[in-house]
Design a protein around this motif. Sequence first.
Motif, PDB file in Angstrom:
ATOM      1  N   ILE A 233     -24.803  37.913  19.019  1.00  0.00           N
ATOM      2  CA  ILE A 233     -24.311  37.043  17.943  1.00  0.00           C
ATOM      3  C   ILE A 233     -24.285  35.600  18.421  1.00  0.00           C
ATOM      4  CG2 ILE A 233     -22.317  36.467  16.499  1.00  0.00           C
ATOM      5  CD1 ILE A 233     -21.678  39.549  16.584  1.00  0.00           C
ATOM      6  N   GLY A 234     -23.781  35.387  19.629  1.00  0.00           N
ATOM      7  CA  GLY A 234     -23.753  34.035  20.201  1.00  0.00           C
ATOM      8  C   GLY A 234     -25.131  33.431  20.288  1.00  0.00           C
ATOM      9  N   SER A 235     -26.107  34.215  20.692  1.00  0.00           N
ATOM     10  CA  SER A 235     -27.480  33.727  20.786  1.00  0.00           C
ATOM     11  C   SER A 235     -28.026  33.341  19.413  1.00  0.00           C
ATOM     12  CB  SER A 235     -28.364  34.801  21.433  1.00  0.00           C
ATOM     13  OG  SER A 235     -29.693  34.367  21.515  1.00  0.00           O
ATOM     14  N   ALA A 236     -27.766  34.176  18.420  1.00  0.00           N
ATOM     15  CA  ALA A 236     -28.240  33.879  17.059  1.00  0.00           C
ATOM     16  C   ALA A 236     -27.574  32.614  16.516  1.00  0.00           C
ATOM     17  CB  ALA A 236     -27.971  35.059  16.135  1.00  0.00           C
ATOM     18  N   LEU A 237     -26.261  32.491  16.714  1.00  0.00           N
ATOM     19  CA  LEU A 237     -25.554  31.306  16.221  1.00  0.00           C
ATOM     20  C   LEU A 237     -26.008  30.043  16.952  1.00  0.00           C
ATOM     21  CD1 LEU A 237     -21.929  32.715  15.784  1.00  0.00           C
ATOM     22  CD2 LEU A 237     -23.547  32.082  13.976  1.00  0.00           C
TER      23      LEU A 237
ATOM     24  N   ALA B 277     -19.511  38.948   4.136  1.00  0.00           N
ATOM     25  CA  ALA B 277     -18.502  39.752   4.830  1.00  0.00           C
ATOM     26  C   ALA B 277     -18.099  39.110   6.154  1.00  0.00           C
ATOM     27  CB  ALA B 277     -19.025  41.166   5.062  1.00  0.00           C
ATOM     28  N   ALA B 278     -19.013  38.354   6.765  1.00  0.00           N
ATOM     29  CA  ALA B 278     -18.732  37.712   8.058  1.00  0.00           C
ATOM     30  C   ALA B 278     -18.028  36.367   7.907  1.00  0.00           C
ATOM     31  CB  ALA B 278     -20.048  37.522   8.827  1.00  0.00           C
ATOM     32  N   LEU B 279     -17.879  35.870   6.681  1.00  0.00           N
ATOM     33  CA  LEU B 279     -17.259  34.550   6.474  1.00  0.00           C
ATOM     34  C   LEU B 279     -15.893  34.380   7.138  1.00  0.00           C
ATOM     35  CD1 LEU B 279     -18.190  33.392   2.875  1.00  0.00           C
ATOM     36  CD2 LEU B 279     -18.567  32.168   5.011  1.00  0.00           C
ATOM     37  N   PRO B 280     -14.971  35.324   7.029  1.00  0.00           N
ATOM     38  CA  PRO B 280     -13.682  35.125   7.704  1.00  0.00           C
ATOM     39  C   PRO B 280     -13.822  34.957   9.216  1.00  0.00           C
ATOM     40  CG  PRO B 280     -13.494  36.862   6.064  1.00  0.00           C
ATOM     41  CD  PRO B 280     -14.962  36.527   6.185  1.00  0.00           C
ATOM     42  N   ALA B 281     -14.676  35.738   9.831  1.00  0.00           N
ATOM     43  CA  ALA B 281     -14.884  35.633  11.280  1.00  0.00           C
ATOM     44  C   ALA B 281     -15.554  34.313  11.634  1.00  0.00           C
ATOM     45  CB  ALA B 281     -15.718  36.812  11.784  1.00  0.00           C
ATOM     46  N   LEU B 282     -16.528  33.885  10.858  1.00  0.00           N
ATOM     47  CA  LEU B 282     -17.200  32.615  11.119  1.00  0.00           C
ATOM     48  C   LEU B 282     -16.245  31.438  10.958  1.00  0.00           C
ATOM     49  CD1 LEU B 282     -20.604  33.320   9.333  1.00  0.00           C
ATOM     50  CD2 LEU B 282     -20.204  33.155  11.808  1.00  0.00           C
TER      51      LEU B 282
END
Length: 152
Positions: free
Chosen positions: A14-18, A131-136
């Motif tokens: 995930i870190g790599s993608a971001l 669905a990932a918005l809160p985590a982002l």
Amino acid sequence: MSRQDATRGASTAIGSALYGLATRAVRRLPRDMSITSAATLATLHRTGSRRITDLAVIEGVTQPAMTVLVRVMEESGLVERRGDASDKRVTLVCLTEAGASYVRTRHQAGVDAFARLIDELADDEVEALRAALPALTHLAELENQDREGPKR
């Protein structure tokens, strides 16, 4: 593979993608000012007026470099210096309306660029991002807290 290894692997992926997404996004931004200048304006927009020394620490530059950068932005009408009402010895750097407008316009351009890309995704991919918005959002808050420290 242990749960901890699986979590670390997911975090790395995930870190790599971001990171890849962020670096490509920065490359697409207008080149009308330096990244440090734009970041400083964005910091002032988010946190309010700050001392030059605080801005230097937040943006990772020396105080003399930040002083020069503030002077250039002041000459451009994007920031102004004001006295601190609580301590007359202190000068704060404040956004002008032109500076705030610049930050809003640059932010909206970035939002629009990502929205165009998201519009090209499949429905299930858009739902996964939603669905990932809160985590982002939480990641962004953690990063801001780490870099900017407490508000003045």
